[in-house]
Design a protein around this motif. Structure first.
Motif, mmCIF file in Angstrom:
data_model
loop_
_atom_site.group_PDB
_atom_site.id
_atom_site.type_symbol
_atom_site.label_atom_id
_atom_site.label_comp_id
_atom_site.label_asym_id
_atom_site.label_seq_id
_atom_site.Cartn_x
_atom_site.Cartn_y
_atom_site.Cartn_z
ATOM 1 N N UNK A 52 26.697 38.262 58.816
ATOM 2 C CA UNK A 52 26.959 37.247 59.832
ATOM 3 C C UNK A 52 26.642 35.841 59.337
ATOM 4 N N UNK A 83 16.549 35.392 56.916
ATOM 5 C CA UNK A 83 17.775 34.894 57.521
ATOM 6 C C UNK A 83 17.687 33.402 57.800
ATOM 7 N N UNK A 88 30.504 36.566 63.036
ATOM 8 C CA UNK A 88 29.524 37.573 62.643
ATOM 9 C C UNK A 88 30.043 38.438 61.499
ATOM 10 N N UNK A 103 26.742 40.458 52.020
ATOM 11 C CA UNK A 103 25.676 41.123 51.294
ATOM 12 C C UNK A 103 26.287 41.725 50.044
ATOM 13 N N UNK A 104 25.651 41.534 48.943
ATOM 14 C CA UNK A 104 26.183 42.168 47.745
ATOM 15 C C UNK A 104 25.023 42.734 46.961
ATOM 16 N N UNK A 105 25.338 43.561 46.029
ATOM 17 C CA UNK A 105 24.272 44.155 45.238
ATOM 18 C C UNK A 105 24.639 45.565 44.880
ATOM 19 N N UNK A 106 23.772 46.226 44.146
ATOM 20 C CA UNK A 106 24.094 47.573 43.693
ATOM 21 C C UNK A 106 24.299 48.533 44.850
ATOM 22 N N UNK A 107 23.550 48.324 45.920
ATOM 23 C CA UNK A 107 23.670 49.237 47.048
ATOM 24 C C UNK A 107 25.020 49.147 47.729
ATOM 25 N N UNK A 108 25.570 47.957 47.754
ATOM 26 C CA UNK A 108 26.841 47.772 48.451
ATOM 27 C C UNK A 108 27.787 46.998 47.545
ATOM 28 N N UNK A 113 23.067 35.219 57.447
ATOM 29 C CA UNK A 113 21.983 36.187 57.388
ATOM 30 C C UNK A 113 21.704 36.636 55.962
ATOM 31 N N UNK A 114 22.646 36.394 55.074
ATOM 32 C CA UNK A 114 22.423 36.773 53.686
ATOM 33 C C UNK A 114 21.597 35.739 52.934
ATOM 34 N N UNK A 115 21.127 34.712 53.651
ATOM 35 C CA UNK A 115 20.290 33.718 53.006
ATOM 36 C C UNK A 115 21.038 32.816 52.049
#
Lengths: 695, 375
Positions: B136, B177, B96, B124-129, B152-154
């Motif tokens: 997971x 997901x 996970x 997960x990546x991107x401007x927010x994080x 889950x990040x596709x």
């Protein structure tokens, strides 16, 4: 309890949470913990149920949960005898779980490497064995409700089960070369007699007789007395009175032997005979062999009143306790609990257990079982619910505080009719949702119980989480599941903004398949429909696309801020005719024109226009020589009105900012172009409609 | 002949897998691996998730009567960071935390060790994080030497056991997901997602678009599991949130060939019997494990089952006395145009629901072995 916290010196504040307590001090600092910044006060989390965190006890919780659920289902079906038999079986199941747990813990403690952990296990084993002891007694007295006669047999079993050193002693003595010369021989025989294991005692005596011919006679006589002692046997048809009569005869015979001095030459045998006569002083001589007052009680009953009635028990119990302790020490919690049981005071038993034992497991399950025996109805607490429910709630809250056992708690809450649901609602919302799979399990629990509010909140949490990690598609599908219109609107706006910035839609697999979910919020509907427009356009179904575009504006679904984009999208549709008019010339129509006209040194403006999504498609559209007028005259009027609405609503520009000015230039050029295109289209449409009407 | 063995293990088991036996061997699978979930407390030492290897064989302590010792014994275990989301036979574990790990088993001293690890396979990546948060990893499938994972990040990752880096990554392969993945034909994989779509991906194609999308119509119920028919590669079974079993023919149409109402809650796993594919096994959140028998002429199967309560393992061996004689018809019985329910025999395999209110500590019988016992 808490290391370093001194409530006298510093000010403390605390707050209760489910299953745990927060304690913090405003000016307290401890050096050992390095992870916190110096000068920063610590917050301690104190857990009520430490036992929940034991690996082995976890098996107890899990297995007993199964029994608990089974018990709730058994409910009501059975009546009378079979019901009682069921309940006794359930009680025995609980006890066997405790025993299994105890044994495993004992093994671990014995094999343990670190002494500290071992000690902890030993103390837990003793707690478990006390639990089992109490449970067993409650089972005999409250569940089995044994009548006079069988009662004593049960109590004997009870004592034999819990005073089990004798078995190892027996093996030890019999394993020796010469059993009767073993140093513990007489101790063993005495214990056997005290426990009423007369067959085995007789066997030992025969060994003594073989080894020591001088006392063979005495041994034989005592052995005969042991053999002839009348005992209650469940299968036998004899009545209690018959038994009592026989017992009286036997008692007289024993007394006669003692008075005749049959055993005078052997103090051991004489003492045994006195015990069998029910002589309390003789029994108390073997105090350390009895080890507990309840053992003494049972031995005393065995040899003085074998057909004791349940109602008389507590007199015997009280006097046994007094005699055994002899005023030397005061009774301990366990003594009080057992005494309360002998007095048939169930509530006192439960109360004392709650105070004395470190977790709620025991009282919750025992109370539940007793409640199923219909023993607790009369009692109501002042607050909320009855005692069973109160204890179950406490226990289940403890489970919920555990990171992994929370699933067990659900079933306990389910079986609390009054406050269970409310508590479940409160607790389930607080389960941390680390993965979607876990969230799905939580959701399923909520959905099965029609807890719509909680379902929504879980979905919303997931939606927000997904949105934070930039997974707009996932966020949207969660908010659709949560039926959260506001958040769906927010997300749709983000989709539209992304579209404006990048010129293409993301997550098409979701947006193209929204279906009825599209109706959740206006903005979402718009998003779906706008995408549909693009699809229609891509498929070159211009008429359909045009009327959809128009309806988006006239039905007020489209946000006003987006109208300009929509109108610009209409441009290529308006200018379709041009393709034909200027054949052969590389025509820039629609956005293409706009782009040409807007080639000004404005990075923002040109970027905005040049990245317009319809640029490509408009170039494609150009190749299709379309003779149709796509917007009818009426539709063109509508478009014009929309444009005028939009421009008239604009604030008067007063800002001399250069950037702003350029933007406005771009904007006004666009508006001009739109007006031109609209007018031209109107002209064509009027001509066409006129000619159609005329012909 | 039906026996069930239960053992409480003080963990919540998320997955179980049989160790594969060499093809053609008549031995039965004796060892299996389990992964636990939801067992991690950052503040408390000693609370971790584990990947464990168990044995049901008579390892070392042969019974006096030489019989089958039913109780499973722990062979070895190893700490695993994060919930074990999926497990594959060799042992590849999905976490996970987004990590994918290959564990190696050393039979001589009965230990497990980490063979290869891809720490941030899913995130997960991107401007927010900006600092890549682990997402997971929900599914993993291996086909020597390739390993495909979904999360889950596709995202879809293709690893090779001996490569440190992902061989191929498809970012944003899915807007929602991805729940499970399986190999279709060698370069093609099949994924299922949480909006009821099946996507076929071809690693030969360079783009980030699936080569085909199949979807459930209507309520878009999320799909949780997928398995491919072992012999007929176009036949695929999926299980969804509503407990429906769908059979698909990926060669034709975008809709399932048949939809069968099955469990009352999420179906977590579906598997074809590897050597006897007329048999299908499904398990669900509602605590049931079902055996689907689509063969019409094969008599009632006898089964041997191991079952346990919430925190124990479910395993199953299916023993077919006629498995060798089953003739695979050319048209699979799963694709018969009239999937009348009466032709498919469904057997519920867990006798009492009480014990197995297990909330999906799911089982599964993965490698059903060659028939090994006649009865």
């Amino acid at each position: 309890f808490i290391p370093g916290v001194n409530s006298k010196k510093k000010q403390m504040c605390f707050d209760w949470g489910p299953g745990e307590m927060l304690v913090c001090e405003t000016s307290f600092n401890k050096k050992e913990k390095s992870e916190s910044m110096p000068g920063c006060p610590f917050i301690y989390i104190i857990r009520k149920d430490v036992d929940v965190y034991s690996q082995i006890l976890r098996k107890l919780f899990n297995e007993s949960h199964g029994i608990f659920v089974g018990l709730q289902r058994m409910e009501e079906e059975l009546t009378g005898k079979s019901r009682k038999a069921q309940l006794v079986r359930v009680s025995k199941n609980y006890r066997s779980v405790i025993r299994a747990c105890m044994e495993e813990m004992h093994q671990v403690a014995m094999a343990g490497k670190d002494p500290a952990g071992g000690r902890q296990f030993i103390s837990q084993v003793s707690i478990l064995s006390v639990m089992e002891l109490i449970w067993n007694l409650c089972e005999i007295l409250f569940i089995e409700v044994a009548p006079a006669g069988p009662l004593l047999l049960h109590l004997l079993d009870w004592v034999r089960l819990h005073v089990c050193e004798v078995d190892s002693l027996l093996a030890d003595v019999l394993g020796g070369e010469n059993p009767s010369k073993h140093e513990s021989f007489w101790k063993l025989v005495t214990v056997l007699v005290l426990q009423g294991r007369l067959d085995e005692a007789r066997h030992m005596l025969s060994k003594e007789a073989d080894a020591n011919p001088a006392s063979a006679d005495m041994c034989r006589v005592l052995g005969d007395l042991m053999r002839t002692m009348p005992v209650f046997s469940p299968g036998n048809a004899q009545t209690l009175t018959e038994l009592e009569l026989k017992w009286q005869h036997w008692h007289e015979e024993c007394k006669r032997h003692l008075q005749d001095g049959t055993f005078a030459s052997s103090p051991q045998l004489e003492s045994l005979c006195k015990i069998m006569l029910g002589d309390e002083a003789a029994m108390l001589e073997h105090k350390e062999r009895l080890s507990t007052w309840y053992h003494f009680l049972v031995t005393r009953l065995l040899y003085s009143d074998p057909t004791v009635k349940p109602t008389d028990l507590h007199f015997y119990a009280q006097s046994s306790l007094d005699l055994f302790l002899g005023g030397e020490s005061s009774p301990e919690p366990l003594d009080n609990i057992l005494m309360a049981a002998f007095e048939f005071d169930i509530h006192q038993v439960i109360k004392e257990c709650s105070i004395a034992l470190s977790n709620w497991w025991f009282v919750a399950h025992l109370t539940d079982l007793l409640d199923h025996c219909k023993l607790l109805q009369s009692h109501n607490l002042y607050f909320g619910s009855d005692m069973r429910e109160f204890l179950l709630l406490e226990y289940a809250s403890g489970l919920f505080a555990h990171h992994s056992l929370w699933q067990l708690g659900v079933d306990y809450f389910d079986h609390c009719p009054e406050l269970g649901r409310v508590s479940l609602e409160l607790h389930i919302e607080r389960v941390p949702l680390s993965t979607e799979q876990k969230a799905l399990k939580v959701l399923r629990i909520c959905e099965q119980r029609q807890m719509t509010e909680q379902v929504r909140s879980v979905c919303k949490i997931l939606a927000v989480k997904a949105a934070r990690s930039n997974r707009l598609g996932a966020a949207l599908s969660w908010s659709i599941r949560a039926k959260d219109a506001a958040f769906a609107t927010l997300l749709s706006d983000r989709f539209l903004r992304d579209y404006c910035e990048r010129g293409c839609f993301s997550d098409l697999d979701l947006i193209d398949n929204l279906g009825p979910a599209m109706m959740l919020s206006d903005r979402l509907t718009f998003l779906g429909k706008y995408r549909e427009f693009h699809r229609l356009y891509g498929e070159k179904r211009f008429v359909d696309a045009a009327s959809l575009l128009l309806s988006l504006m006239t039905s007020q679904i489209a946000p006003r801020s987006f109208w300009m984009t929509l109108l610009t999208d209409a441009l290529p549709l308006l200018e379709q005719k041009q393709v034909r008019a200027e054949l052969g010339v590389p025509v820039l129509c629609g956005v293409g024109v706009a782009e040409l006209l807007c080639l000004q040194p404005s990075p923002r403006g040109s970027l905005h226009v040049s990245s317009h999504p319809l640029r490509k498609s408009s170039v494609q559209g150009r190749k299709v020589a379309c003779s149709e007028v796509i917007f009818s005259a009426e539709q063109t009027y509508e478009l014009m009105r929309c444009l005028e609405d939009l421009t008239s609503g604009r604030p008067v520009r007063g800002d001399p900012d250069a950037q702003q000015l350029q933007d406005d230039d771009v904007e006004s050029t666009k508006v001009e172009m739109l007006r031109l295109a609209l007018a031209r289209n109107l002209a064509r449409a009027v001509v066409r409609e006129g000619s159609l009407g005329g012909s | 002949m039906e026996e069930i063995y239960a053992k409480f293990v003080s963990q919540k088991i998320s997955k179980t897998r049989w160790r594969p036996v060499p093809p053609g061997s008549l031995q039965t699978a004796e060892t299996f691996a389990t992964g636990s979930w939801d067992n991690e407390v950052p503040a408390l030492a000693g609370w971790e998730n584990y990947v464990s290897l168990w044995s049901i064989g008579d390892f070392g302590n042969l019974d006096s009567d030489g019989g089958f010792e039913g109780d499973h014994q722990l062979l070895c275990d190893i700490k695993h960071h994060g919930d074990v989301m999926d497990l594959q036979e060799r042992i590849v574990a999905a976490s996970s935390t987004g990590c994918v790990t290959i564990f190696l088993h050393h039979p001589n001293n009965q230990t497990l060790s980490v063979g290869q690890q891809w720490a941030r396979a899913h995130c997960h990546s991107g401007p927010g994080s900006p600092s890549c948060n682990g997402a997971p990893c929900t599914g993993v499938v291996c086909s020597n030497p390739e390993i495909v994972t979904v999360g889950e990040d596709g995202r879809i990752n293709l690893f090779r056991a001996d490569h440190k880096e992902a061989v191929r990554t498809i970012e944003n392969a899915d807007s929602s997901t991805l729940h499970a993945v399986t190999f279709l034909r060698t370069p093609e994989i099949l994924t299922v997602n949480s909006i009821g779509q099946l996507k076929i991906w071809d690693f030969r194609q360079q783009g980030n678009e699936p080569s085909q999308i199949l979807s459930l119509t209507g309520d878009r119920a999320p799909l949780h599991c997928v398995d491919r028919h072992p012999n007929q590669q176009h036949v695929v079974a999926t299980g969804g949130q509503d407990g429906m079993l769908s059979i698909w023919d990926v060669r034709q149409g975008t809709m399932p060939v048949s939809l069968l109402k099955a469990h009352e809650a999420e179906m977590w796993e579906v598997h074809f019997h590897p050597s006897n594919p007329d048999h299908l096994f499904t398990c669900s959140e509602d605590g049931s494990l079902w055996h689907w028998d689509a063969s019409t002429d094969v008599p009632e199967k006898s089964s041997l089952f191991h079952q346990g309560g919430r925190s124990s393992t479910f395993l199953s061996h299916s023993i077919s006395n006629q498995a060798n004689n089953v003739h695979q018809s050319i048209i699979s019985s799963w694709l018969s145009t009239d999937p009348a329910k009466d032709r498919i025999e469904i057997t519920s395999l867990l006798p009492s629901r009480t014990l197995s209110v297990n909330r999906g500590n799911l089982l599964i019988l993965d490698k059903l072995t060659e028939p090994f016992e006649l009865s």
